[in-house]
Design an enzyme around this catalytic site. Structure first.
Site, mmCIF file in Angstrom:
data_model
loop_
_atom_site.group_PDB
_atom_site.id
_atom_site.type_symbol
_atom_site.label_atom_id
_atom_site.label_comp_id
_atom_site.label_asym_id
_atom_site.label_seq_id
_atom_site.Cartn_x
_atom_site.Cartn_y
_atom_site.Cartn_z
ATOM 1 N N GLY A 109 22.033 -2.729 18.111
ATOM 2 C CA GLY A 109 22.382 -2.347 16.750
ATOM 3 C C GLY A 109 21.728 -1.051 16.312
ATOM 4 C CG ASP A 158 29.796 -9.484 19.548
ATOM 5 O OD1 ASP A 158 28.661 -9.737 19.097
ATOM 6 O OD2 ASP A 158 30.832 -10.077 19.155
ATOM 7 C CG ASN A 195 17.546 -3.079 14.872
ATOM 8 O OD1 ASN A 195 16.781 -3.151 13.909
ATOM 9 N ND2 ASN A 195 18.730 -2.489 14.780
ATOM 10 C CB SER A 238 13.155 -10.505 7.828
ATOM 11 O OG SER A 238 13.089 -10.355 6.421
ATOM 12 C CE1 TYR A 291 18.797 -10.647 7.827
ATOM 13 C CE2 TYR A 291 16.899 -11.025 6.400
ATOM 14 C CZ TYR A 291 17.577 -10.232 7.300
ATOM 15 O OH TYR A 291 17.040 -9.029 7.693
ATOM 16 C CB ALA A 296 17.634 -20.434 9.085
ATOM 17 C CE LYS A 333 16.542 -10.694 10.651
ATOM 18 N NZ LYS A 333 16.645 -9.742 11.780
ATOM 19 C CB ILE A 352 13.416 -1.338 5.203
ATOM 20 C CG1 ILE A 352 12.251 -2.206 5.724
ATOM 21 C CG2 ILE A 352 13.409 0.038 5.861
ATOM 22 C CD1 ILE A 352 10.870 -1.668 5.448
#
Length: 247
Positions: free
Chosen positions: A11, A64, A91, A142, A155, A157, A159, A188
């Site tokens: 990514g 992917d 990433n 995160s 999100y 869960a 991270k 960020i």
């Protein structure tokens, strides 16, 4: 610090991944810019062109990360082109925010598939390539994986899962000289935060002791440290880069 090392950054057509790719190349690494589909192709090729125009080595590879076979091909293409892989930065990530009772199964699955399963897929094949030579794996988690956040159960869960995954793989392959660490960014300045209203950003800043959002370069600096010999005795670690927000 990364002279002649080969690095894959998933990514990395934009945002934090792009900044890591550019900083790694400036430290001497050969870069594989990964992007998920045609909609990112132009941006990915732009990153490659920037690196090549300044004398660096880079290539763009479409894969992917949620697709097991495509993740395998990403690693195979890297090894066949450059002969090895020294660094993997997981990433790639997405958000699909919604309160739990309104979140659809598809929204939950999509985030878990990219953010967590993608890390599994790429790491599995990268580790196989690193077994004889050693290597470094850096997973972008995160602070919400540590603290949670309203509207981000999927999100958060994903991270949090990355953190557990990081520690486990660090234990499994430390004896093979493979170091595995995670970075937990706070708020960020990326495309995700650009769309937020100024009032929302102001509220964010109130929660941050340093009173500002971070920038992608500040994440890239920590990713460079973890990929270098400066972090030769660091593994299984989660480094918060959040301006003190999650203390």
């Amino acid at each position: 610090m990364l002279k002649n090392q080969v690095a894959i950054i998933t990514g990395s057509a934009r945002g934090i991944g792009k900044e890591i790719a550019l900083m790694y190349y400036k430290q001497g690494a050969k870069i594989v810019v990964n992007y998920p589909g045609d909609f990112e192709k132009e941006a990915a090729e732009s990153v490659v062109e920037t690196i090549r125009s300044e004398g660096g080595e880079a290539m763009a590879v479409c894969a992917d990360v949620t697709n097991f076979k495509e993740a395998e091909e990403l690693i195979k293409t890297t090894v066949s082109t450059y002969g090895k892989i020294d660094i993997l930065v997981n990433n790639a990530g997405i958000t699909k925010d919604m309160l739990l009772t309104r979140m659809t199964e598809a929204e939950f699955d999509a985030v878990i598939n990219v953010n967590l399963k993608g890390v599994f897929n790429c790491t599995k094949f990268a580790v196989k390539a690193m077994l004889k030579t050693g290597g470094k794996i850096i997973n972008i988690s995160s602070i919400v994986g540590l603290s949670g956040n309203v509207g981000q159960c999927n999100y958060s869960a994903s991270k949090a899962g990355i953190i557990g995954f990081t520690k486990t793989i660090a234990k499994e392959y430390g004896s093979r000289n493979i170091r595995v660490n995670a970075i937990a960014p706070g708020f960020i300045q990326t495309d995700m935060t650009k769309v937020l209203k100024e009032s929302v950003k102001e509220e964010m800043n109130k929660q941050i002791p340093l009173k500002r959002l971070g920038n992608p370069e500040e994440i890239a600096k920590v990713a460079t440290f973890l990929a270098s010999d400066l972090a030769s005795y660091v593994t299984g670690e989660v480094i918060r880069v959040d301006g003190g927000m999650a203390m």
